[in-house]
Write a protein that holds these residues in place. Structure first.
Motif, PDB file in Angstrom:
ATOM      1  N   TRP A 105       1.436  -6.818  -2.326  1.00 21.75           N
ATOM      2  CA  TRP A 105       2.404  -5.866  -1.780  1.00 21.75           C
ATOM      3  C   TRP A 105       2.081  -5.632  -0.302  1.00 21.75           C
ATOM      4  O   TRP A 105       0.924  -5.757   0.118  1.00 21.75           O
ATOM      5  N   ASP A 153       7.256  -3.306 -10.440  1.00 18.85           N
ATOM      6  CA  ASP A 153       8.232  -3.097  -9.367  1.00 18.85           C
ATOM      7  C   ASP A 153       8.409  -1.616  -9.057  1.00 18.85           C
ATOM      8  O   ASP A 153       8.554  -1.230  -7.892  1.00 18.85           O
ATOM      9  N   ALA A 184       5.343  -0.336  -7.157  1.00 18.98           N
ATOM     10  CA  ALA A 184       5.376  -0.871  -5.787  1.00 18.98           C
ATOM     11  C   ALA A 184       6.387  -0.105  -4.937  1.00 18.98           C
ATOM     12  O   ALA A 184       6.121   0.231  -3.777  1.00 18.98           O
TER      13      ALA A 184
END
Lengths: 330, 330
Positions: free
Chosen positions: A121, A302, A305
Motif C-alpha cells: 500500500w 481493500d 487499505a
C-alpha cells in the motif's frame, strides 16, 4: 458460515511439520465450509494425498498448482524448500487464480514474497501482522506481531490506525478502544519510544469511531479489559504472542472464548495473506484458512487499505527528533 | 524450610490493594515459616491489626517501624503514599534492622529508593529485576522485567551473567542454559540490538558453568524447553511477564509446578530487595516474603554480586557502533 465463495491458496510446504499438518488442516477447513475452494500449492503427490481423502463433491472445490521441489533441495530444511511454494501461492493470488493465501512457513519469506508479488500500500515500507487473541472480554487485536521489528513512533501510530480499521472490518468491533502497550498505564510509563508515541497517538485521528485509550499493560493483551486493539512493535508483539501461546499450552489449552484463529493477517500488501506460525498444528492451519476466507468475504484488505488512506497522520508540533538506542560494548 | 533466621521488612502501603492484601500476605508468610521475623513498615494501626491476628509466639517475631502518612497525603493515591514506606523499609535494611525487604508498590519507586539507600554494585547504573516463572521443565529465570527499559547490547550481556549466577545461587540450577529472547531461534533473527547481542553473548564468559544457548522465542519463557535463563530488555520482559500472568488467570490459574514465587528479585543493589507487582494478591505477597527470606538464607545477593564482579565482559572486536532507533513524525 458467511455467504460467498472464497478461493484460498494453501502453501503445502510451509511450517515445521509440513506437509502433514497442512494437509490435515486443509481437509478440516474444506469439510466445514461448503463455499470454500482451495488451491493447493506444492508437490502433486502431497496434493493427491489430500484429494484422495475427500468425497467427489468436495474434490470439485480443490485444484492443484504443482510446485516440485528443485533437484538438490530435497535435503534442505522444510523452511528453505517452502520458499518456492509461498512464492507460487503469491503468484496465484496476483494472477487472480486465488482470492487469498495461507502459509505456515517462514514469516519473513511470506512477507517478502507478498510484498514483492502483490505490491505494498502507498506509504507502507514494512507490512504489519495483526493477530487476534481470545480474552474474557472478547477478541483483542495485537499488532504488530512480527512484520517490522524496530520500534518507531511513526510505525506505532500507523499500527493504531490499521488496528482500529481491522478490528472494525474483520471482527465487527464498534468504536474500538486502541491501547499502546507499555509497562504501566500512567502517562510517562515506558521506554523513550513509547513515551513519545503516547503523545503522538493522543493526537492521531483514528477511523471507525475508534478512540485512543492510552497506555495498557501485558495483562490487557490476555484479559482484554482496557482495549480492543493493542499496538506494539513487531519484536515485542512476536515474543508476547508466542509466550501467551506457550502459557495456554502449559495451562492445558487455549481458552476457546470464540474460536479466535491462531493466525495473523498481513496488512499492507495488495491481497489477502494469512500467516500461521511455524509450529502450527492442523487446527491452526484450518483456522488460518477460515480467517483468510472470512477476510476475503468481508473485503477486509481493500476496506482497511481505504480507511488507512483516508486517515491523516497526527498533526503534531512535537520535536520528533531521532532517538538513539545506545549500543555499546559490554 | 531452610534453616536460619531471616528478618524481612514489609512495606505495608505498597500495592494497589494495600494494606489489606499485604497484611494478609504477611500473616500467611509468618505462619508457615517459624524462623521468619517481620519488620512491618507503615501506619501503626495497620501493623496492629496484623499483630492482633497472631498468637503470642508469632507476635514475638514481629516488630513495627511506624511510618505515618503525612498530613495532606491521606487523599493521595496509595502508590504515592507508599513511597515513604518503601524508603523507610530501605532504611531499615541499611541500618541492619532487617535482612531484606519486600514491596508491592511502584517498581520505579522501589528501585530508586533501593539504589539510593543501599548503593549499587560497581558498574551497575540500573539494577535488573529477575522473575522466576513456572514451566513444564522447571523454573525459568526471566530478566530484566522492568529495571532498565531501553534495549542495550551491554545490558543484555550483563543480564546473561546475572541470570546465570542467580539461577545457580537462588534456584540451584546446575550449569544453566542462557538464551536471548528473539523472534526466532536461527542466527540473524531479531531486531538490530538482538542480532548484535547474539554475537556478543556467544563470546561472553558466564559463571557457574553456564553456557549460551543462542536465541530463544516466547514459547521458551513459558515452556522452558530450551533455556533456564531468558535474557531480554526490561520493557519486553515486563509486558511479557504481565501477559503470561493474564493468560494463566484466563486459563484458570497459574500451573503450580513448584510454587514459583510471583515476585521478582532486584539485582544490582547492596541488599536483598523483592518486588511484587502492584496487582499482587495476598498469595503473591506471601511468596514474595518467602523469596526474600530464601535469598537471604542463601546469601544470594552477595554471591551473585561476587560472581558478576569475577566475570569479565566479552572480549569482542566487533564494531559496536551506536545504533539509531528511528523516531520520526508519523
Amino acid at each position: 458460515m458467511e455467504p460467498g465463495t472464497a478461493r484460498i491458496a494453501v502453501d503445502l510446504l510451509g511450517g515445521d511439520d509440513a506437509p502433514a499438518v497442512v494437509v490435515d488442516g486443509a481437509l478440516r477447513a474444506i469439510r466445514v465450509d461448503p463455499h470454500l475452494h482451495l488451491l493447493l500449492v506444492g508437490p502433486p503427490e502431497v496434493a493427491g494425498e489430500l484429494i484422495d481423502a475427500l468425497d467427489p463433491a468436495q474434490r470439485a472445490r480443490v485444484t492443484v498448482r504443482s510446485v516440485r521441489v528443485a533437484v538438490g533441495m530435497a535435503d534442505h530444511p522444510t523452511a528453505a524448500r517452502a520458499h518456492s511454494t509461498v512464492r507460487a501461492a503469491v503468484a496465484a493470488v496476483r494472477e487472480g487464480a486465488a482470492d487469498g493465501l495461507v502459509s505456515a512457513g517462514s514469516t519473513g519469506a511470506t512477507v517478502t514474497a507478498a510484498a514483492l508479488g502483490l505490491g505494498r500500500w502507498p506509504g507502507i515500507r514494512r507490512p504489519a501482522l495483526a493477530a487476534s487473541l481470545p480474552t474474557a472480554a472478547g477478541r483483542v487485536v495485537l499488532l504488530d506481531v512480527g512484520g517490522s521489528l524496530e520500534p518507531r513512533v511513526a510505525t506505532l501510530a500507523r499500527h493504531a490506525v490499521l488496528g482500529a480499521a481491522y478490528a472494525t472490518v474483520a471482527h465487527a468491533v464498534e468504536a474500538p478502544r486502541v491501547g499502546l502497550l507499555s509497562v504501566g498505564t500512567e502517562a510517562g510509563k515506558g521506554d523513550r519510544v513509547r513515551r513519545l508515541a503516547d503523545t503522538v497517538l493522543a493526537a492521531q485521528a483514528l477511523p471507525c469511531g475508534a478512540r485512543y485509550a492510552g497506555l495498557v499493560e501485558g495483562y490487557d493483551v490476555t484479559l482484554g479489559a482496557r482495549a480492543d486493539v493493542v499496538v506494539t512493535d513487531g519484536f515485542t508483539g512476536n515474543v508476547l504472542l508466542k509466550a501467551i501461546e506457550g502459557a495456554y499450552a502449559m495451562a492445558g489449552g487455549t481458552p476457546g472464548v470464540d474460536g479466535t484463529p491462531r493466525a495473523a493477517a498481513l496488512l499492507g500488501v495488495g491481497g489477502t495473506v494469512v500467516v500461521c506460525h511455524g509450529a502450527a498444528r492442523a487446527d491452526d492451519v484450518a483456522s488460518g484458512i477460515a480467517l483468510a476466507a472470512h477476510l476475503r468475504r468481508r473485503g477486509a484488505v481493500d476496506r482497511v487499505a481505504a480507511l488507512l488512506a483516508g486517515t491523516p497522520p497526527a498533526d503534531t508540533d512535537l520535536p520528533l527528533d531521532t532517538i538513539d538506542t545506545e549500543v555499546t560494548a559490554p
